[in-house]
Design an enzyme around this catalytic site. Structure first.
Site, mmCIF file in Angstrom:
data_model
loop_
_atom_site.group_PDB
_atom_site.id
_atom_site.type_symbol
_atom_site.label_atom_id
_atom_site.label_comp_id
_atom_site.label_asym_id
_atom_site.label_seq_id
_atom_site.Cartn_x
_atom_site.Cartn_y
_atom_site.Cartn_z
ATOM 1 N N HIS A 283 0.795 -1.211 0.000
ATOM 2 C CA HIS A 283 0.000 0.000 0.000
ATOM 3 C C HIS A 283 0.831 1.267 0.000
ATOM 4 O O HIS A 283 0.601 2.164 -0.798
ATOM 5 C CB HIS A 283 -1.069 0.059 1.083
ATOM 6 C CG HIS A 283 -2.127 1.021 0.634
ATOM 7 N ND1 HIS A 283 -3.004 0.716 -0.374
ATOM 8 C CD2 HIS A 283 -2.360 2.305 0.926
ATOM 9 C CE1 HIS A 283 -3.737 1.761 -0.662
ATOM 10 N NE2 HIS A 283 -3.379 2.737 0.108
ATOM 11 N N TYR B 38 1.824 5.493 -2.153
ATOM 12 C CA TYR B 38 2.045 6.846 -1.653
ATOM 13 C C TYR B 38 3.441 7.343 -2.022
ATOM 14 O O TYR B 38 3.651 8.538 -2.175
ATOM 15 C CB TYR B 38 1.753 6.919 -0.149
ATOM 16 C CG TYR B 38 0.271 6.789 0.053
ATOM 17 C CD1 TYR B 38 -0.554 7.897 -0.099
ATOM 18 C CD2 TYR B 38 -0.318 5.551 0.264
ATOM 19 C CE1 TYR B 38 -1.918 7.783 -0.015
ATOM 20 C CE2 TYR B 38 -1.682 5.421 0.348
ATOM 21 C CZ TYR B 38 -2.481 6.540 0.209
ATOM 22 O OH TYR B 38 -3.839 6.407 0.276
ATOM 23 N N HIS C 108 -9.377 0.839 -10.602
ATOM 24 C CA HIS C 108 -9.055 1.769 -9.516
ATOM 25 C C HIS C 108 -7.602 2.216 -9.543
ATOM 26 O O HIS C 108 -7.300 3.406 -9.540
ATOM 27 C CB HIS C 108 -9.381 1.128 -8.163
ATOM 28 C CG HIS C 108 -8.762 1.844 -7.003
ATOM 29 N ND1 HIS C 108 -9.211 3.067 -6.573
ATOM 30 C CD2 HIS C 108 -7.703 1.542 -6.222
ATOM 31 C CE1 HIS C 108 -8.457 3.479 -5.570
ATOM 32 N NE2 HIS C 108 -7.536 2.573 -5.332
ATOM 33 N N PHE C 109 -6.670 1.250 -9.593
ATOM 34 C CA PHE C 109 -5.283 1.715 -9.452
ATOM 35 C C PHE C 109 -4.724 2.287 -10.756
ATOM 36 O O PHE C 109 -3.787 3.088 -10.716
ATOM 37 C CB PHE C 109 -4.369 0.670 -8.793
ATOM 38 C CG PHE C 109 -4.088 -0.559 -9.600
ATOM 39 C CD1 PHE C 109 -3.204 -0.510 -10.661
ATOM 40 C CD2 PHE C 109 -4.664 -1.771 -9.266
ATOM 41 C CE1 PHE C 109 -2.924 -1.649 -11.392
ATOM 42 C CE2 PHE C 109 -4.398 -2.908 -9.997
ATOM 43 C CZ PHE C 109 -3.528 -2.848 -11.071
ATOM 44 N N HIS C 110 -5.323 1.915 -11.887
ATOM 45 C CA HIS C 110 -4.893 2.595 -13.111
ATOM 46 C C HIS C 110 -5.358 4.052 -13.094
ATOM 47 O O HIS C 110 -4.655 4.935 -13.557
ATOM 48 C CB HIS C 110 -5.399 1.867 -14.355
ATOM 49 C CG HIS C 110 -4.525 0.715 -14.751
ATOM 50 N ND1 HIS C 110 -4.617 -0.525 -14.169
ATOM 51 C CD2 HIS C 110 -3.512 0.617 -15.661
ATOM 52 C CE1 HIS C 110 -3.702 -1.337 -14.701
ATOM 53 N NE2 HIS C 110 -3.020 -0.672 -15.602
ATOM 54 N N ARG D 32 -9.804 -10.403 -12.327
ATOM 55 C CA ARG D 32 -8.575 -9.783 -12.836
ATOM 56 C C ARG D 32 -7.674 -10.817 -13.485
ATOM 57 O O ARG D 32 -7.796 -12.007 -13.232
ATOM 58 C CB ARG D 32 -7.759 -9.227 -11.672
ATOM 59 C CG ARG D 32 -8.326 -8.075 -10.984
ATOM 60 C CD ARG D 32 -7.500 -7.787 -9.744
ATOM 61 N NE ARG D 32 -6.190 -7.215 -10.086
ATOM 62 C CZ ARG D 32 -5.329 -6.777 -9.180
ATOM 63 N NH1 ARG D 32 -5.626 -6.851 -7.925
ATOM 64 N NH2 ARG D 32 -4.184 -6.282 -9.540
ATOM 65 N N ARG D 33 -6.687 -10.317 -14.236
ATOM 66 C CA ARG D 33 -5.522 -11.101 -14.671
ATOM 67 C C ARG D 33 -5.893 -12.308 -15.507
ATOM 68 O O ARG D 33 -5.346 -13.385 -15.357
ATOM 69 C CB ARG D 33 -4.722 -11.557 -13.456
ATOM 70 C CG ARG D 33 -4.232 -10.379 -12.656
ATOM 71 C CD ARG D 33 -3.608 -10.819 -11.368
ATOM 72 N NE ARG D 33 -3.074 -9.698 -10.639
ATOM 73 C CZ ARG D 33 -3.226 -9.511 -9.338
ATOM 74 N NH1 ARG D 33 -3.898 -10.368 -8.621
ATOM 75 N NH2 ARG D 33 -2.698 -8.466 -8.762
#
Lengths: 540, 188
Positions: free
Chosen positions: A215, A219, A366-368, A429-430
């Site tokens: 995580h 950041y 989300h993370f893209h 996913r994946r």
């Protein structure tokens, strides 16, 4: 005062070169798994590509951007020649060698374990050693940032550390500590197995070690973007930072609360009890605080610029902003994507809601949106802003830059919104391909096609970005002057010790990691009988 | 009013606005955490609470995950327990059969690498980590077929690892369960 321009340019160019390769792989993946691509005859190729895409985008690209930008900040914000240039080059070359060492086994299909490693799957030893070299190279940068700040402090006793450098060093400490989780997993668990010294591994414990990194690494990727929000954007659009101390508070909050929250990635895992899952969920909510503070401070700083340009009214000032300025455009796009991505993040971190979307395409979306969108678009902006200072030449393609930013924004929305949607429908996913002939999956074909089109828009934008920078290397010479950072409305002359140093916050970061991770790790490490046989990639 | 006064009063205004926003942000965040705690305790909606271990190299020889014990079983209290394993690249049973409107406990583990179970159209979603037992409580409100893909990368065949859940009428399930044994879609 940018003296070591070659060093910084080397970091940026290698970062953007590998970014271009990984982006192309990403677009190919989007295409091949969509209904417009032909059914892949060998899905194994997909996972080579996916491992390369993740490893580059996760470990190599953002790390090099943070390092190059960090050196630029150190020299220009402190107005001091970089101390330890030789070490900096050593770090750079370690990363180059590490990247090559990791990519060869991936290309040969010997390390298709994805960048998240997934033991008990075990790939070729050199893949892991390559990743270790990349991390070691970046740790040299961490040490150099700390040393440079110390040298400056000695020369300026009691003076306020410039905000950009204060944040930069906070980011480097966060990276140093968050990388320890994956390092422990690699050194204690995976590498002994990959080297043939052991043949069993505790997969549950490995997942907890990795969540330690997983995580807060986001950041770390975010830090250059936030530094740009606070210290570049207001200057570039003719405004001022609304509050210097709020900026410092935001950065130290990231340092402290980004770490002890990683177990929210394992809500659905059987090896952690409900108690620690809840604690990590609550701490994850806390990490929204520095972002909410930042959104306020940056909007207020931007409003100052608009009012200085004659903007009036409660919302009328928005029209007065310099919308033709690429920095303004990048910031606006970044904020929109951060808004959507952040809202999605609040769903992911929720103790209960996570079950609906865990490991679906929602997460990919989300993370893209957060990393590829909100964060990377500011990497572009940072590069555009620094380029004339690094090359001594003018970036003349302002229209092209605006088009590039627009395309990236549109491409990211077209890619990620359908991903979120099919994720809610339960698309995992994946997957190398989907059987769109199945009546239950057929309705998702359209969304997956849209995502693939988005992927190609992103690829186009990425190529434009590299072309613009390459052309900038041959543009007419122009002296860009000293590289400066934004000043606050009330520029501080002295800052409270707590907001001028990092020791207290680093101590808190470590203490919270121990309280939030100590028990789960010790408990798993001492539970007998949880080591399972390794499964070697390529051996089947 | 001197320039100095204007300056210091504007500093105060700025600080006050900022403080208000920070308070709002803290209230939003504590509200969310409290909501999650309330729902977790009051409605018992929370991730798997307990940790149980099992040895994947011996699950086929003895214990609750031996082949003859996999599938659905009607318990004495009317609830149903489903036991399943994931392995490269299939679930056993590949098609799970359960009754509608019945509390069901899914107990599952992995025989080799990390897998995941996700039942589309529901919020049933759990990881299968070798060495550990995953437990999920579930209840289906509608009969029909649900897809159950593996949701975690488990090596090259991951994209082909799809199971199914068949939710059938309560009476029909009870009827089939009469003959004892462990039920799956086989024989339907």
């Amino acid at each position: 005062m940018l003296v070591n321009r070659k060093l910084i340019l080397a970091h940026f160019w290698f970062a953007f070169a590998v970014f271009g390769v990984a982006l192309t792989l990403g677009a190919w993946q989007m295409f091949i798994r969509s209904p417009i691509g032909t059914w892949l005859s060998n899905p194994e190729l997909y996972y080579r590509s996916l491992t390369a895409h993740g490893t580059v985008m996760g470990y190599v690209f953002p790390t090099l951007v943070a390092m190059g930008f960090g050196y630029a900040i150190s020299e220009s914000a402190l107005e001091q020649r970089l101390v330890g240039v030789r070490w900096a080059w050593t770090g750079f070359w370690l990363i180059v060698i590490g990247s090559i060492m990791a990519v060869i086994p991936i290309a040969l299909g010997r390390a298709s374990v994805l960048y998240t490693f997934y033991p008990p799957l075990i790939g070729n030893l050199f893949y892991y050693l390559g990743v270790v070299l990349v991390v070691v190279g970046s740790w040299i940068w961490v040490a150099l940032m700390s040393i440079n700040l110390r040298v400056w402090r000695k020369a300026h006793p009691g003076a306020a550390v410039p905000l950009a450098m204060y944040a930069n060093v906070a980011g480097s400490y966060l990276w140093a500590w968050t990388a320890v989780g994956a390092a422990l997993e690699l050194l204690l668990q995976i590498i002994p197995v990959a080297a043939g010294l052991k043949n069993t591994i505790d997969a549950g414990l490995a997942r907890i070690f990795f969540s330690w990194t997983l995580h807060a690494i986001v950041y770390f990727w975010l830090m250059p973007t936030y530094i740009a929000y606070y210290t570049i954007v207001p200057r570039a659009i003719g405004g001022r930072v609304y509050s210097d101390s709020m900026a410092r508070i935001s950065f130290i909050l990231f340092l402290v609360v980004a770490m002890p929250i990683g177990i929210h990635h394992t809500f659905a895992d059987p090896q952690v009890g409900a108690g620690f899952k809840f604690i990590h969920s609550a701490f994850t909510a806390l990490v929204a605080l520095p972002t909410l503070l930042t959104v306020f401070t940056i909007c207020a700083s931007v409003e100052i610029a608009a009012r200085l340009r004659g903007g009036r009214g409660v919302f009328g000032w928005i029209r007065a902003l310099p919308w033709d300025n690429p920095m303004m455009l990048a910031l606006a796009f970044s904020f929109v994507m951060l808004g959507f991505g952040g809202a999605g993040g609040l769903i992911n971190m929720s103790y209960q809601l996570d079950a609906s979307i865990h490991n679906t395409q929602w997460i990919t979306g989300h993370f893209h949106l957060i990393f590829g969108g909100a964060i990377v678009i500011m990497y572009f902006a940072i590069a555009y802003d620094l380029w004339p200072h690094l090359t001594g030449r003018e970036l003349i393609d302002v229209r092209l830059i605006r088009t590039q930013l627009w395309l990236w924004f549109v491409g990211m929305i077209v890619t990620t919104f359908p991903w979120h949607w099919v994720g809610i429908l339960g698309m995992p996913r994946r997957m190398a391909y989907f059987d769109f002939g199945d009546p239950a999956i057929a309705p998702q074909a359209l969304s997956v096609t849209f995502s693939a089109i988005g992927g190609f828009i992103l690829l186009t934008s990425g190529i434009m970005f590299i072309v613009i920078l390459a052309r900038g290397m041959r543009a007419p010479l122009a002296e860009a002057g000293a590289y400066r950072f934004a000043v606050a409305v009330h520029q501080p002359t002295t800052v409270p010790v707590a907001l001028n140093t990092h020791a207290l916050w680093v101590a808190l970061m470590i203490a919270l990691t121990i309280t939030n991770y100590g028990y789960p790790i010790l408990n798993l490490a001492t539970t007998a009988g949880t080591s399972v046989p390794a499964v070697y990639v390529g051996a089947q | 009013m001197s320039a100095e006064d204007t300056h210091s009063s504007s500093v105060e205004v700025a600080a006050r606005v900022e403080r208000r926003w920070a308070i709002i942000a803290v209230i939003i965040i504590s509200g969310m955490a409290l909501l999650a705690a309330f729902a977790g305790i009051h409605q018992a909606t929370m991730p798997q609470p307990r940790v149980e271990t099992t040895d994947p190299s011996r699950i086929h020889l003895s214990g609750e995950f031996v082949e003859s014990n996999l599938g659905s079983v009607l318990e004495a209290n009317g609830n149903v327990t489903v036991r399943a394993i994931g392995q490269q690249y299939s679930f056993t049973p590949a098609c799970i059969v359960v009754p509608v409107d019945t509390p069901i406990t899914l107990r599952a583990t992995s025989a080799d690498v990390v897998h995941g179970i996700l039942i589309q159209g529901t919020n049933v979603n759990t990881m299968l980590v070798p060495g550990y037992i995953s437990e999920q409580l579930m209840r289906f409100g509608k009969t029909g077929d649900y897809l159950m893909p593996c949701q975690e990368f488990c090596s090259f065949g991951h994209e082909g690892m799809w199971g199914k859940v068949k939710v059938i009428d309560k009476a029909e399930f009870a009827n089939r369960a009469k003959s004892g044994g462990r039920l799956s879609c086989v024989g339907q």
